[in-house]
Structures are given as C-alpha cells and as structure tokens.
Motif scaffolding. Structure first.
Motif, short mmCIF file in Angstrom:
data_model
loop_
_atom_site.label_atom_id
_atom_site.label_comp_id
_atom_site.label_asym_id
_atom_site.label_seq_id
_atom_site.Cartn_x
_atom_site.Cartn_y
_atom_site.Cartn_z
N GLN A 167 0.83 -1.20 0.00
CA GLN A 167 0.00 0.00 0.00
C GLN A 167 0.86 1.26 0.00
O GLN A 167 0.60 2.21 -0.75
N ASN A 168 1.91 1.25 0.81
CA ASN A 168 2.78 2.42 0.89
C ASN A 168 3.56 2.65 -0.41
O ASN A 168 3.89 3.78 -0.76
N LEU A 169 3.86 1.55 -1.11
CA LEU A 169 4.61 1.65 -2.36
C LEU A 169 3.69 1.79 -3.58
O LEU A 169 4.18 1.82 -4.71
N SER A 170 2.38 1.82 -3.33
CA SER A 170 1.39 1.91 -4.42
C SER A 170 1.63 0.80 -5.44
O SER A 170 1.69 1.04 -6.65
N SER A 171 1.77 -0.42 -4.94
CA SER A 171 2.08 -1.55 -5.82
C SER A 171 1.11 -2.70 -5.58
O SER A 171 1.51 -3.86 -5.48
N ASP A 172 -0.18 -2.38 -5.49
CA ASP A 172 -1.17 -3.41 -5.24
C ASP A 172 -1.23 -4.45 -6.36
O ASP A 172 -1.65 -5.60 -6.13
N SER A 173 -0.83 -4.07 -7.57
CA SER A 173 -0.90 -5.01 -8.69
C SER A 173 0.30 -5.94 -8.76
O SER A 173 0.32 -6.86 -9.58
N SER A 174 1.31 -5.72 -7.94
CA SER A 174 2.51 -6.56 -7.98
C SER A 174 2.26 -7.88 -7.27
O SER A 174 1.92 -7.89 -6.08
N PRO A 175 2.41 -9.01 -7.97
CA PRO A 175 2.20 -10.31 -7.32
C PRO A 175 3.33 -10.62 -6.34
O PRO A 175 4.47 -10.21 -6.54
N VAL A 176 3.00 -11.35 -5.28
CA VAL A 176 3.96 -11.70 -4.24
C VAL A 176 4.24 -13.19 -4.28
O VAL A 176 3.31 -14.01 -4.33
N VAL A 177 5.51 -13.56 -4.26
CA VAL A 177 5.93 -14.96 -4.15
C VAL A 177 6.80 -15.07 -2.91
O VAL A 177 7.74 -14.29 -2.74
N VAL A 178 6.48 -16.01 -2.03
CA VAL A 178 7.26 -16.18 -0.80
C VAL A 178 8.26 -17.32 -0.97
O VAL A 178 7.97 -18.33 -1.61
N PHE A 179 9.43 -17.13 -0.40
CA PHE A 179 10.51 -18.11 -0.44
C PHE A 179 10.92 -18.44 0.99
O PHE A 179 10.79 -17.60 1.90
N GLY A 180 11.45 -19.63 1.18
CA GLY A 180 11.97 -19.98 2.50
C GLY A 180 12.70 -21.29 2.45
O GLY A 180 12.42 -22.15 1.61
N GLY A 181 13.65 -21.44 3.36
CA GLY A 181 14.39 -22.69 3.48
C GLY A 181 14.34 -23.19 4.90
O GLY A 181 14.39 -22.40 5.84
N SER A 182 14.20 -24.51 5.06
CA SER A 182 14.18 -25.10 6.39
C SER A 182 12.92 -24.65 7.12
O SER A 182 11.82 -24.75 6.59
N TYR A 183 13.06 -24.13 8.35
CA TYR A 183 11.88 -23.62 9.06
C TYR A 183 11.24 -22.48 8.27
O TYR A 183 10.02 -22.37 8.20
N GLY A 184 12.08 -21.66 7.63
CA GLY A 184 11.53 -20.61 6.76
C GLY A 184 10.76 -21.19 5.59
O GLY A 184 9.79 -20.59 5.12
N GLY A 185 11.19 -22.36 5.09
CA GLY A 185 10.46 -23.03 4.03
C GLY A 185 9.11 -23.53 4.50
O GLY A 185 8.11 -23.49 3.77
N MET A 186 9.07 -24.02 5.74
CA MET A 186 7.80 -24.43 6.32
C MET A 186 6.85 -23.23 6.41
O MET A 186 5.67 -23.33 6.08
N LEU A 187 7.40 -22.09 6.84
CA LEU A 187 6.59 -20.89 6.95
C LEU A 187 6.10 -20.43 5.58
O LEU A 187 4.97 -19.97 5.43
N ALA A 188 6.97 -20.55 4.56
CA ALA A 188 6.56 -20.14 3.21
C ALA A 188 5.40 -20.99 2.71
O ALA A 188 4.42 -20.47 2.15
N ALA A 189 5.49 -22.31 2.92
CA ALA A 189 4.42 -23.20 2.48
C ALA A 189 3.13 -22.90 3.25
O ALA A 189 2.04 -22.82 2.66
N TRP A 190 3.25 -22.74 4.56
CA TRP A 190 2.06 -22.45 5.37
C TRP A 190 1.48 -21.08 5.04
O TRP A 190 0.26 -20.89 5.11
N PHE A 191 2.34 -20.13 4.69
CA PHE A 191 1.85 -18.79 4.35
C PHE A 191 0.98 -18.86 3.09
O PHE A 191 -0.07 -18.21 3.01
N ARG A 192 1.43 -19.64 2.11
CA ARG A 192 0.64 -19.78 0.88
C ARG A 192 -0.72 -20.40 1.18
O ARG A 192 -1.74 -20.04 0.58
N LEU A 193 -0.77 -21.34 2.13
CA LEU A 193 -2.03 -21.99 2.48
C LEU A 193 -2.93 -21.08 3.30
O LEU A 193 -4.15 -21.07 3.12
N LYS A 194 -2.33 -20.31 4.21
CA LYS A 194 -3.11 -19.46 5.11
C LYS A 194 -3.47 -18.12 4.49
O LYS A 194 -4.52 -17.54 4.81
N TYR A 195 -2.62 -17.60 3.62
CA TYR A 195 -2.85 -16.27 3.05
C TYR A 195 -2.72 -16.31 1.52
O TYR A 195 -1.88 -15.62 0.94
#
Length: 637
Positions: A167-195
């Motif tokens: 919102q602050n960057l006025s970039s609502d049209s920019s798609p978001v892809v999350v990355f993570g490895g290890s515990y961060g990878g678990m969070l990335a996968a869960w983030f895609r499912l939850k949000y």
C-alpha cells in the motif's frame, strides 16, 4: 481458464528453469545449535540492502489492551531491479529462527533470479530473533513474554507487513511470491495456504512439514545422516558408530575428563563429558546437512562433499588406532577446515545468530519426535512425550502441544488435502539431506510440485556455484524444469486454445447445421449428485457428446474421490460408535450390579420391617394387658 496469478507463477518457473545452474539445501534447526554459537560468520550480501523497521503489533489474535503493544520488526529491502511501474513481482523471504542478515547473506538464489523478473526483494525477520525483540532484552525472560513467539503470530506479521508495504509503495498489482528454506520453508508453504490472497505462490526448500506426530518415522532423520556416511565409506560409518562406546568408557576413569580434554584439544578443561559428545554429534549431523558438491561457508567453511572428506580422514589413519581419536580427527574438519584454530572451545559459546528462541518453539508447538535406531551410527535412543513434556515444564514452565501443528496447518493425507485446494507451491528436497524424509517428495498436482534429487542435496535457496559438478547438476535440473514448465503451461492454456480453434472451425464449416438450443438434455450422471460440480457449458456446448463424455469422466473421478472421503468419514464414525457402544455396555454392567445391590438391600429391609410389625403387635398386646390391670387396680386417666 487459469487466473493471471497462475500464469505469472508458471512464467516464473520457466525463467527459473533457464537461469538456475545449481541449487542446494538450507539449514533447519533441530536441537543442535552450539556449533553456530562458537564463531561469528561473515554476513555481507551480494547486493546492498536497506534496513527498515516496521511497527508491528504484539498479538494479532486477541483484542486485549496489551495486545496492541507495538514492537519494531526488522526487514531488508532491495529495489535495484524492481520495475514498479510495470507491475514487477515482489519476492519475500519468510525469516527463520535467527538474524535476518545471516539468511540474506546465504540465500543467493533469490538474488540471482531477481534481475530476470525485475522484482522487489524483501527479507523479513522472524519475531523474537535478531533485532526484532518485542520486549527488548527481556524478551526471553519468561513464558509470559515468550508466549507471543509462535508460527501463527509470525505468519500474521508477514501478512500485515506485506500488505502495508504494498500500500505504501502503491504496488497493489505486484504479485507476491514467498521463499523460504528449512523452518523458513515451512513458513513459506504455510503462508501460501493461510494467506493465498496475499501470495500467489511459494518456494519451500528443505521444508519438513511432515516431521510431526507419526506422519514420518521418528528415526528417519538420523538414519539419513548415517546413510550419508555409510555411502561415503562403510569403515567410516563403523568407526563413528563405535566411537561413542569408547568415549563413555574413557569418561568412567578417575581422570577421564582430563584425558578427553587432552584428546579433543580443548581450550579449557571440560566440566562434562557430554560437551565432547555433543561436539562430535553436531559435527557429523551438520556436515550431513551441508554436504554440498562445492565449497561453502554457510554453517562453517567446508570443502566440497565434506562427508566424503571426513571419511577420507578416518580411512587414511593407521588401522588399529582408537576409534574415538579417528572420530575427533574427522569432526575437526567441520570446526577447523581453515586450520586457524589452535584449540577448541567446547563449552560456553555465545549466540551470534540469536537462535535460542528455537528451544521455546520446540517445547511448545514445533514438536518433532526423533529417535536413533540400531542401524544408526549414533547411540540408540528413544523418544517419550511424557519425558519431553517434563523437561519443557522444568525449563519454561509450559507443556508442549504435540498435535497443534497438524491441527493448524495439516499434514495427514496431505496429497488429498492439498490436491483439493492448494496450488502454486514448489517443494525442493535432496535425498542426502536428512530433513528430506519429512518433506513433500511427490508431485501433488500440476501446480504443487516436488523437486527431488537423489545424489546431492536439494535444490535450494543458496547462490549459484561454479564447477563441472554444478554445471552438470544444473543442466539436468534445467531440463526437468523446462519440461515441467511447458507441460504446466499446456495444461493451463491447452483447453482454452482447443475450444477456441474448434469454435472457429465450426463457424467456418458451411455444411454444419445450426445448434438447436431448445433440445432437452439427456439423462446425465450429474443427476446422481446434483450440486457436487458445476459443468454448465454455454453456446449449446452441453449437447456436444465428446465434451459431455469428457465432463462426465471428470465428474466420475470427483465423485469417486468424494465417496472415498465419505467412506473414511463413515469408518471413523463407526469406530467412534464402537467405542461409545463398549463404554455404554460397561456402564450398563456397572448399573446392573448397583441395581442388584439395591434389590438385595431392599429385601433385607423388607424382612426387617416384617419383624418390626410382629414385635410391634406383641408390644401392643402387652401394653393393653397392663392397661387393663392398671384400671382394675383403680388407675384413672
């Protein structure tokens, strides 16, 4: 027709397949941390990041006054290649259990692909790690403060920060892809499912989201570590396996600690033999976790294929020597590959990366049971939830919730569950990585993909490396990803293209009769379960027999899957009813026994009552007799 976000994700896969040459595994913490506490690593990144702090609320899930407390969450940002006006994507790294600068310095894969996508790069630090301390120096003080450290709060942090930043960057049209490895990878996968409304896709490397409860065998992690060493050298495996007994035997001597300290070249005399045991244990485990085909400096400076190099050290020593001394020589490669250490500090290290919060998470929600089998090169060990709970209660004053992760994020029957509603997720694992056993190793759908390598560690988030092995591995992976991207694109766009051309062909045909839209539809299988699927076809397409047959086949598959699920529910219900019936029979038996006791007591009371009536009649006769005699003697009322 697929959504725009799906096309973006497929295009991303294609570009990654062209640009990636070699990718490896990233660290996930278990109970091993002391090796990270010994030496501070260089944390310079390949590209410059700007450090910012976001005002984050303490508790996202309650509305108590104290939940509105604000702390400042650290995040790193680089917009060097971002095409903001063109709707360039935003790549977000979901921070692990440590200082975010450390992960930014060791996650070169994202940096390598950013120019190809003209993307904005963001690394978000996990709450209670690094500089993102909600209560400052008192954040680890007690369970009252640590109670706000969990994965659900962390995911909510990421969601709030990403939305605010867009919102602050006025970039609502920019798609978001999350990355993570290890515990961060678990969070990335869960983030895609939850949000899913915030992130269109997730890339999860070495993410053991199935390492909970009994989904994955408890001994799988240490069995994998042992197999890595056994594959390198059977003798090496046997030496390490036998070294633990020698260490225990040596420690039983009166001067055992002195001898162990001398053998391990410690800077200070050891206070406990377990320090030496953990030192060896961690060296072998961590080396298996970072067994890269090229030199690396992630956990420690190490050569290419460090497991093989460790075994070369053991196999190169004279036969007949102490197994413990050979194991020490091999472990020294992990701690002193650069040959700069004159002695080893096995006790009293400092936490340079801020990892201590993981102990709390492991004692609350991240309960991943692990054991050592007889086939392991480590001493056999078991796992007890009861004992584990006692230890956590003693350390933090709380009891673990071993079933919470699978309740919150799932895990059982993951193929069926994710196939129903998940999409745009990549799970990468290498079978030499000990954590791979708890990861997703098979494709679930055309857009939920598992990238698995057998001989090396996983496709990961580290930077590209040079060398023949890297190029060969990269060429193979590139080909696989190109094929996958092309097939996925055809799966998404193929049906639309097919019907487009067919429609044009129908229009061009002069001899085709006009479609009669008032014809009554034939009896369809769809009537068996109305409402289960919507297969409405416009422009009289519903009268096309080929299309009708194809749609009904899809419906049959869906109906079969629904019936299987219903069967599973019925079995569970029947099991529950059986348990209820057994319990009811038990209670009925108890009630019957109590009733029999009551009947026996009632009969006893009845006999007593009858006796009392007889005695009462006798007493009344006697009373009347004495009353008559008294009156005869002159007694008056």
């Amino acid at each position: 027709m697929a959504s725009f976000s799906s096309y973006i994700f497929l295009i991303m896969l294609f570009i990654i397949s062209v640009g990636v040459s070699e990718i490896k595994s990233i660290y996930l913490p278990g109970t091993y941390q002391s090796s990270l506490l010994v030496k501070k690593h260089d944390e310079k990144t390949k590209i410059p990041f700007k450090t910012h702090y976001f005002p984050q609320i303490l508790d996202h899930f309650t509305f108590l006054p104290k939940s509105c407390k604000v702390f400042y969450q650290k995040y790193l940002i680089n917009d060097q290649y971002w095409n903001k006006d063109g709707g360039g994507p935003i790549f977000v790294y979901t921070g692990n259990e440590g200082n975010i600068d450390w992960f930014a310095a060791n996650t070169g894969f994202m940096i390598d692909i950013v120019p190809n996508f003209n993307a904005l790069l963001i690394f978000i630090e996990h709450r209670f790690y690094g500089d993102s301390m909600p209560f400052g120096n008192n954040s680890y003080k007690s369970a009252k403060t640590l109670g706000y450290l969990n994965s659900q709060q962390a995911l909510a942090d990421y969601a709030v920060l990403i939305r605010s930043l867009k919102q602050n960057l006025s970039s609502d049209s920019s798609p978001v892809v999350v990355f993570g490895g290890s515990y961060g990878g678990m969070l990335a996968a869960w983030f895609r499912l939850k949000y899913p409304h915030i992130a269109i896709g997730a890339v999860a490397s070495s993410a053991p989201i199935l390492q909970f409860e009994k989904i994955t065998p408890w001994s799988s992690f240490y069995d994998a570590v042992s197999q890595d060493f056994k594959d390198a050298s059977l003798n090496c495996y046997k030496v390490i396996k036998g070294s633990w007994a020698e260490l225990d035997a040596l420690s039983r001597h009166d001067d055992g600690l002195i001898k162990v300290s001398k053998l391990f070249r410690t800077c200070k005399a050891l206070q406990s033999v377990f320090s030496a045991r953990d030192w060896l244990w961690e060296a072998f485990v961590y080396t298996a976790m970072v067994n890269y085909p090229t030199e690396a400096n992630f956990m420690m400076p190490l050569p290419a294929y460090p497991v093989k190099e460790m075994c070369k050290i053991i196999d190169g020593l004279p036969k007949g020597g102490s197994k413990l001394s050979k194991a020490f020589a091999a472990a020294s490669l992990y701690y002193n590959y650069t040959q700069t250490e004159k002695c080893f500090n096995l006790e009293g290290g400092t936490d340079s990366h801020g990892l201590h919060g993981w102990d709390w998470q492991a004692c609350t929600e991240m309960v991943m049971p692990m054991t050592c089998s007889n086939e392991s090169m480590f001493p056999p060990s078991s796992f007890s939830y009861k004992e584990f709970s006692k230890d956590c209660k003693k350390q933090f004053g709380v009891k673990p919730r071993p079933h919470w992760i699978t309740t919150e994020f799932g895990g059982y029957r993951i193929e069926q569950v994710l196939k129903r509603f998940g999409s745009n997720m990549i799970f990468s694992n290498g079978m030499q990585d000990p954590w791979s056993r708890g990861g997703v190793l098979k494709n679930i759908s055309s857009s939920i993909v598992a990238l698995v390598t057998q001989k090396d560690l996983t496709p990961n988030l580290l930077s590209k490396q040079k060398g023949n092995m890297a190029r060969q591995s990269g060429n193979c992976l590139r080909c696989c990803l190109v094929i996958f991207a092309v097939v996925s694109a055809l799966c998404v766009s193929g049906p639309a293209i097919y019907w487009k051309f067919k429609k044009l062909k129908v229009k061009a045909a002069q001899s085709c009769m006009p479609c009669k839209c008032d014809c009554s539809p034939p009896l369809s299988l769809l009537e068996v379960a109305p409402g289960l699927a919507n297969l409405t076809i416009t422009d009289c397409g519903k009268d096309d027999p080929d299309l009708k047959e194809e749609m009904e086949k899809q419906f049959v598959d869906l109906l079969s899957e629904e019936l299987k699920l219903q069967e599973a529910v019925d079995k569970e219900h029947a099991h529950h009813m059986n348990i209820t019936f057994v319990e009811a029979r038990r209670l009925a038996t108890e009630y019957q026994k109590e009733a029999e006791k009551c009947i026996a007591t009632t009969e006893t009371c009845e006999v007593g009552r009858e006796r009392a009536v007889v005695l009462y009649a006798k007493e009344m006769k006697l009373t009347n007799l004495w009353e008559r005699r008294a009156r005869q003697a002159g007694w008056k009322d």
